[in-house]
Design a protein around this motif. Structure first.
Motif, PDB file in Angstrom:
ATOM      1  N   SER A   6      -3.464   9.787   3.561  1.00  0.00           N
ATOM      2  CA  SER A   6      -4.200   9.166   3.702  1.00  0.00           C
ATOM      3  C   SER A   6      -3.394   7.105   3.037  1.00  0.00           C
ATOM      4  CB  SER A   6      -5.099   9.616   1.950  1.00  0.00           C
ATOM      5  OG  SER A   6      -5.412   9.874   2.229  1.00  0.00           O
ATOM      6  N   ILE A   7      -4.169   5.909   3.153  1.00  0.00           N
ATOM      7  CA  ILE A   7      -3.224   4.887   2.872  1.00  0.00           C
ATOM      8  C   ILE A   7      -4.434   4.306   1.748  1.00  0.00           C
ATOM      9  CG2 ILE A   7      -2.806   3.179   3.540  1.00  0.00           C
ATOM     10  CD1 ILE A   7      -1.729   4.459   5.126  1.00  0.00           C
ATOM     11  N   TYR A   8      -3.613   5.043   0.325  1.00  0.00           N
ATOM     12  CA  TYR A   8      -4.340   4.434  -1.006  1.00  0.00           C
ATOM     13  C   TYR A   8      -3.586   2.247  -0.817  1.00  0.00           C
ATOM     14  CZ  TYR A   8      -5.662   8.512  -2.461  1.00  0.00           C
ATOM     15  OH  TYR A   8      -5.588  10.075  -2.272  1.00  0.00           O
ATOM     16  N   LYS A   9      -4.767   2.032  -1.439  1.00  0.00           N
ATOM     17  CA  LYS A   9      -4.888  -0.091  -1.605  1.00  0.00           C
ATOM     18  C   LYS A   9      -3.986  -0.095  -2.862  1.00  0.00           C
ATOM     19  CE  LYS A   9      -6.171  -1.164   2.478  1.00  0.00           C
ATOM     20  NZ  LYS A   9      -5.101  -1.586   3.415  1.00  0.00           N
ATOM     21  N   ASP A  67       1.026  -0.884  -0.030  1.00  0.00           N
ATOM     22  CA  ASP A  67       0.192   0.150  -0.006  1.00  0.00           C
ATOM     23  C   ASP A  67       1.177   1.373  -0.042  1.00  0.00           C
ATOM     24  OD1 ASP A  67      -2.515  -2.054   0.545  1.00  0.00           O
ATOM     25  OD2 ASP A  67      -1.951  -1.061   2.699  1.00  0.00           O
ATOM     26  N   GLU A 113     -11.120   6.513   2.153  1.00  0.00           N
ATOM     27  CA  GLU A 113     -10.991   8.379   3.269  1.00  0.00           C
ATOM     28  C   GLU A 113     -11.779   9.376   2.377  1.00  0.00           C
ATOM     29  OE1 GLU A 113      -6.797   8.550   5.520  1.00  0.00           O
ATOM     30  OE2 GLU A 113      -6.892   6.215   4.824  1.00  0.00           O
ATOM     31  N   TYR A 132      -4.534   2.810  -7.639  1.00  0.00           N
ATOM     32  CA  TYR A 132      -4.536   2.450  -5.610  1.00  0.00           C
ATOM     33  C   TYR A 132      -5.715   2.981  -4.875  1.00  0.00           C
ATOM     34  CZ  TYR A 132       0.448   1.938  -6.410  1.00  0.00           C
ATOM     35  OH  TYR A 132       1.468   0.949  -6.786  1.00  0.00           O
ATOM     36  N   TYR A 133      -6.750   2.773  -4.471  1.00  0.00           N
ATOM     37  CA  TYR A 133      -7.830   2.886  -4.080  1.00  0.00           C
ATOM     38  C   TYR A 133      -7.631   3.588  -1.986  1.00  0.00           C
ATOM     39  CZ  TYR A 133     -12.483   2.771  -2.009  1.00  0.00           C
ATOM     40  OH  TYR A 133     -13.677   3.008  -1.767  1.00  0.00           O
ATOM     41  N   SER A 134      -8.232   4.232  -2.397  1.00  0.00           N
ATOM     42  CA  SER A 134      -8.412   4.929  -0.743  1.00  0.00           C
ATOM     43  C   SER A 134     -10.107   5.312  -0.530  1.00  0.00           C
ATOM     44  CB  SER A 134      -7.694   6.455  -0.618  1.00  0.00           C
ATOM     45  OG  SER A 134      -8.248   7.129   0.817  1.00  0.00           O
ATOM     46  N   LYS A 161       1.474   4.838   2.143  1.00  0.00           N
ATOM     47  CA  LYS A 161       0.546   5.780   2.794  1.00  0.00           C
ATOM     48  C   LYS A 161       1.523   7.370   1.687  1.00  0.00           C
ATOM     49  CE  LYS A 161       2.471   7.914   6.511  1.00  0.00           C
ATOM     50  NZ  LYS A 161       2.957   7.120   7.992  1.00  0.00           N
TER      51      LYS A 161
END
Length: 181
Positions: free
Chosen positions: A88-91, A70, A103, A99-101, A72
């Motif tokens: 934000s954390i993006y996966k 992931d 938040e 990537y997806y978040s 950050k």
């Protein structure tokens, strides 16, 4: 009919992968985008952005690759009220460079183009209050980029249907950084 739908779906997946490969995002080495960046240009269709774009200044971002793959992302954004910080954390989504978040609304960020050293162009889609908003960002390791990279950013913005009125190069600033407490 089912076969046609499956073929169209596979064609779309191949197109998405080819698009990522064309822009240098496929096989992206995440460690190359890690570190501090200046956000020096934006293009957006957000009404709020369009109303305030002339007041915006260069923001900063720091990208860290986490153990699970992931990302950050920490931001320092200058505003009239002071320096705003957020994280934000993006996966990973499974699409190369995407990537997806969840938040602050559902956000998808995709690396559109990068040389892995000096610049990155990132396309963000955000769904908030039922509306989908789009933004293209130009990240740079320094506060300036070459005219060639500026022209590339504007070309990519136009390809994403942003008009010249939606594109802005942000002025530099010193009052808001990631290093501040």
């Amino acid at each position: 009919m089912r076969t046609v739908g499956l073929n169209l779906g596979l064609a779309l997946l191949c197109l998405l992968r080819a698009e990522a490969e064309n822009f240098g995002a496929a096989g992206l080495d995440k460690t190359k985008i890690a570190g501090k960046w200046h956000i020096i240009a934006l293009a957006s269709d957000s009404e709020g952005y369009l109303q305030k774009k002339d007041e915006l200044k260069m923001a900063m971002a720091s990208i860290a690759v986490l153990r699970e793959g992931d990302l950050k992302v920490s931001f320092a954004i200058p505003t009239p009220e002071g320096c705003k910080k957020r994280e934000s954390i993006y996966k990973e989504t499974g699409v190369p460079g995407e990537y997806y978040s969840s938040e602050g609304g559902k956000k998808t960020a995709r690396v559109v183009d990068t040389d892995g050293k000096t610049y990155a162009v990132i396309f963000v889609s955000r769904v908030k209050d039922g509306k989908t908003l789009h933004m293209l960002r130009l990240y740079s390791r320094t506060q300036q980029v070459s005219p060639k990279i500026t022209a590339l950013f504007k070309k990519l913005a136009r390809e994403k249907s942003f008009t010249d009125e939606m594109i802005t190069m942000l002025p530099s600033q010193e009052e808001c950084s990631l290093d501040e407490a």
